[in-house]
Scaffold this active site. Structure first.
Site, PDB file in Angstrom:
ATOM      1  N   CYS A  56       0.824  -1.230   0.000  1.00 35.88           N
ATOM      2  CA  CYS A  56       0.000   0.000   0.000  1.00 35.88           C
ATOM      3  C   CYS A  56       0.850   1.268   0.000  1.00 35.88           C
ATOM      4  CB  CYS A  56      -0.925   0.014   1.207  1.00 35.88           C
ATOM      5  SG  CYS A  56      -2.037  -1.383   1.220  1.00 35.88           S
ATOM      6  N   HIS A  68      -3.555   7.292   2.158  1.00 37.04           N
ATOM      7  CA  HIS A  68      -3.939   5.955   1.683  1.00 37.04           C
ATOM      8  C   HIS A  68      -5.276   5.615   2.322  1.00 37.04           C
ATOM      9  CE1 HIS A  68      -4.136   1.778   0.910  1.00 37.04           C
ATOM     10  NE2 HIS A  68      -3.796   1.397   2.124  1.00 37.04           N
ATOM     11  N   ASN A 121     -10.171  -0.158   0.051  1.00 36.87           N
ATOM     12  CA  ASN A 121      -8.706  -0.075   0.043  1.00 36.87           C
ATOM     13  C   ASN A 121      -8.178  -0.627  -1.289  1.00 36.87           C
ATOM     14  OD1 ASN A 121      -5.957  -0.423   0.420  1.00 36.87           O
ATOM     15  ND2 ASN A 121      -6.144  -1.238   2.495  1.00 36.87           N
TER      16      ASN A 121
HETATM   17  N1  ACO Z   1     -18.240  -8.608   9.580  1.00 37.04           N
HETATM   18  C1  ACO Z   1     -18.697  -8.902  10.805  1.00 37.04           C
HETATM   19  N2  ACO Z   1     -17.875  -9.180  11.833  1.00 37.04           N
HETATM   20  C2  ACO Z   1     -16.552  -9.168  11.598  1.00 37.04           C
HETATM   21  C3  ACO Z   1     -16.014  -8.861  10.348  1.00 37.04           C
HETATM   22  C4  ACO Z   1     -16.915  -8.583   9.306  1.00 37.04           C
HETATM   23  N3  ACO Z   1     -16.504  -8.266   8.066  1.00 37.04           N
HETATM   24  N4  ACO Z   1     -14.672  -8.922  10.434  1.00 37.04           N
HETATM   25  C5  ACO Z   1     -14.347  -9.231  11.689  1.00 37.04           C
HETATM   26  N5  ACO Z   1     -15.497  -9.398  12.418  1.00 37.04           N
HETATM   27  C6  ACO Z   1     -15.625  -9.747  13.808  1.00 37.04           C
HETATM   28  C7  ACO Z   1     -14.474 -10.593  14.304  1.00 37.04           C
HETATM   29  O1  ACO Z   1     -14.685 -11.958  14.004  1.00 37.04           O
HETATM   30  C8  ACO Z   1     -14.527 -10.314  15.798  1.00 37.04           C
HETATM   31  O2  ACO Z   1     -15.538 -11.102  16.332  1.00 37.04           O
HETATM   32  P1  ACO Z   1     -15.349 -11.788  17.782  1.00 37.04           P
HETATM   33  O3  ACO Z   1     -15.176 -10.636  18.728  1.00 37.04           O
HETATM   34  O4  ACO Z   1     -16.634 -12.560  17.949  1.00 37.04           O
HETATM   35  O5  ACO Z   1     -14.125 -12.644  17.665  1.00 37.04           O
HETATM   36  C9  ACO Z   1     -14.961  -8.866  15.878  1.00 37.04           C
HETATM   37  O6  ACO Z   1     -15.557  -8.575  14.609  1.00 37.04           O
HETATM   38  C10 ACO Z   1     -13.832  -7.913  16.164  1.00 37.04           C
HETATM   39  O7  ACO Z   1     -12.754  -8.190  15.299  1.00 37.04           O
HETATM   40  P2  ACO Z   1     -11.506  -7.268  15.193  1.00 37.04           P
HETATM   41  O8  ACO Z   1     -10.592  -7.772  14.123  1.00 37.04           O
HETATM   42  O9  ACO Z   1     -10.898  -7.049  16.555  1.00 37.04           O
HETATM   43  O10 ACO Z   1     -12.219  -5.907  14.727  1.00 37.04           O
HETATM   44  P3  ACO Z   1     -11.639  -4.469  14.585  1.00 37.04           P
HETATM   45  O11 ACO Z   1     -12.457  -3.501  15.311  1.00 37.04           O
HETATM   46  O12 ACO Z   1     -10.140  -4.427  14.799  1.00 37.04           O
HETATM   47  O13 ACO Z   1     -11.903  -4.157  13.035  1.00 37.04           O
HETATM   48  C11 ACO Z   1     -10.673  -4.087  10.992  1.00 37.04           C
HETATM   49  C12 ACO Z   1     -11.319  -4.957  12.040  1.00 37.04           C
HETATM   50  C13 ACO Z   1     -11.767  -3.290  10.314  1.00 37.04           C
HETATM   51  C14 ACO Z   1      -9.985  -4.995   9.985  1.00 37.04           C
HETATM   52  C15 ACO Z   1      -9.676  -3.136  11.651  1.00 37.04           C
HETATM   53  O14 ACO Z   1      -8.830  -3.835  12.513  1.00 37.04           O
HETATM   54  C16 ACO Z   1      -8.823  -2.425  10.650  1.00 37.04           C
HETATM   55  O15 ACO Z   1      -9.300  -1.670   9.825  1.00 37.04           O
HETATM   56  N6  ACO Z   1      -7.495  -2.597  10.733  1.00 37.04           N
HETATM   57  C17 ACO Z   1      -6.574  -1.956   9.848  1.00 37.04           C
HETATM   58  C18 ACO Z   1      -6.524  -2.727   8.611  1.00 37.04           C
HETATM   59  C19 ACO Z   1      -5.889  -1.966   7.531  1.00 37.04           C
HETATM   60  O16 ACO Z   1      -5.988  -0.768   7.461  1.00 37.04           O
HETATM   61  N7  ACO Z   1      -5.255  -2.697   6.664  1.00 37.04           N
HETATM   62  C20 ACO Z   1      -4.738  -2.176   5.533  1.00 37.04           C
HETATM   63  C21 ACO Z   1      -3.484  -1.403   5.748  1.00 37.04           C
HETATM   64  S1  ACO Z   1      -2.258  -1.994   4.804  1.00 37.04           S
HETATM   65  C22 ACO Z   1      -2.876  -2.316   3.361  1.00 37.04           C
HETATM   66  O17 ACO Z   1      -3.656  -1.508   2.888  1.00 37.04           O
HETATM   67  C23 ACO Z   1      -2.478  -3.536   2.603  1.00 37.04           C
END
Ligand code: ACO
Length: 323
Positions: A113, A250, A280
């Protein structure tokens, strides 16, 4: 001194749109969850016969037109991509062929990214040293091809698209009033590989693989790392954060965008956000957001822009530029 000036910008998004509701038909997720946690409402998906180079060519054509240049004038092509058409040759050489550019320099940059910021810095090394008169820097991705559609934590986050800029040499005075790429900060920390990677590759298992991510860990690093790099790039350019007209990050997650803006003391009204419509698109997201800001009249020539990204590696970086 010679500055590397952005003279044209273009973006391309494939026709097919997948809304959150579309995904919820085959993934255990909901529109509400995706919008609340990420700000994403929809993403574009490339047609089965569209490769990264096809998206890149569309964006490049628009950028060249905006710059008033023709493919015959292009002497350098750098494509930032993590989803190339083939293992080799580079997407950049395929773009060169498809656009009909003459023999010149063409290669890809792989920094996931952060690729577009890395590629801009690389192009600056050519243009500002008099080694390129008309460069194309492109971010082009088919991220949907790397998704594990049974992993709801990742497959809802990504989309396909491409963005391109034309960079040409311009006379500058050597201060922050110049048009052009003014300052950079590039970073990488290979010890954080496990947080975000693809579990396939040519020299390991011979597979394309799927994107794997510890989302909450990436999130934590993102806000801290990006803020440091943005501050360093502004310092490198000799500008202060309050001088910035537009912050063009980004587009990974609206909560990351807001977190970084707040940490930097930047008003959210100065942030260009396309994450709701594009999701993204990895290396394509910054030039796509820049193209959108120009198209809707917010981003104008002479304004000071701060670009930033973080991605797999981990890699991250920022660039301060005057359009
Ligand atoms: N729909 C419903 N529930 C979901 C989903 C979904 N799509 N995805 C995860 N969950 C659930 C999980 O299973 C978990 O459930 P549990 O508590 O029963 O185990 C719960 O939601 C919380 O999961 P987390 O992963 O802790 O959720 P979080 O609040 O961290 O959000 C997210 C997840 C959106 C991926 C967030 O962590 C994020 O945006 N991180 C940064 C990712 C990023 O920016 N990556 C790209 C940067 S680098 C690049 O671009 C290649």
């Amino acid at each position: 001194m010679i500055r590397s000036v952005v003279t044209g910008v273009g973006g391309y998004l494939p026709e097919e749109i997948l809304t959150n509701a579309d995904l919820a038909r085959f993934v255990d997720t909901s529109d509400e969850w995706i919008r609340e946690r990420t700000g994403i409402r929809q993403r574009h998906r490339a047609a089965p016969d569209q490769a990264a180079s096809d998206l890149a060519v569309e964006a490049a054509r628009k950028a060249l037109e905006a710059a008033g240049r023709s493919p015959a004038e292009v002497d350098l092509i750098i494509v930032a991509t993590t989803t190339p058409d083939l293992t080799f040759p580079a997407v950049a050489t395929i773009v060169q062929r498809k656009l009909g550019c003459p023999v010149g320099v063409a290669f890809d940059v792989q920094a996931v990214c952060s690729g577009f910021v890395y590629a801009l810095s690389t192009a600056d090394g050519f243009v500002a040293r008099g080694r390129s008169k008309c460069a194309l820097v492109i971010g082009a991705e088919t991220m949907t091809r790397l998704m594990d559609w049974s992993d709801r934590g990742t497959c809802v986050l990504f989309g396909d698209g491409a963005g391109a800029v034309v960079i040409e040499p311009g006379e500058g005075r050597g201060d922050a009033s110049d048009r052009g790429l003014l300052g950079f900060a590039l970073r990488a920390d290979g010890t954080k590989q496990d947080l975000l990677y693809v579990d396939g590759g040519v020299s390991t298992n011979g597979q394309i693989g799927h994107l794997r991510m510890q989302g909450n860990q990436v999130f934590k690093h993102a806000v801290i790392n990006i803020s440091e790099a943005v501050t360093a790039a502004a310092e490198d350019a000799g500008v202060g954060i309050p001088d910035v007209d537009w912050f063009i990050p980004h587009q990974a997650n609206q909560r990351i965008l807001n977190g970084v803006a707040s940490r930097l003391g930047l008003d959210e009204s100065k942030v260009i956000s396309t994450v709701a419509e594009h999701a993204n698109t990895s290396a394509a997201s910054i030039p796509l957001a820049l193209a959108q800001g120009i198209a809707d009249g917010r981003v104008r020539r002479g304004q000071l822009l701060l670009l930033e990204a973080m991605g797999g590696g981990l890699t991250w970086g920022a660039c301060a530029l005057r359009l």
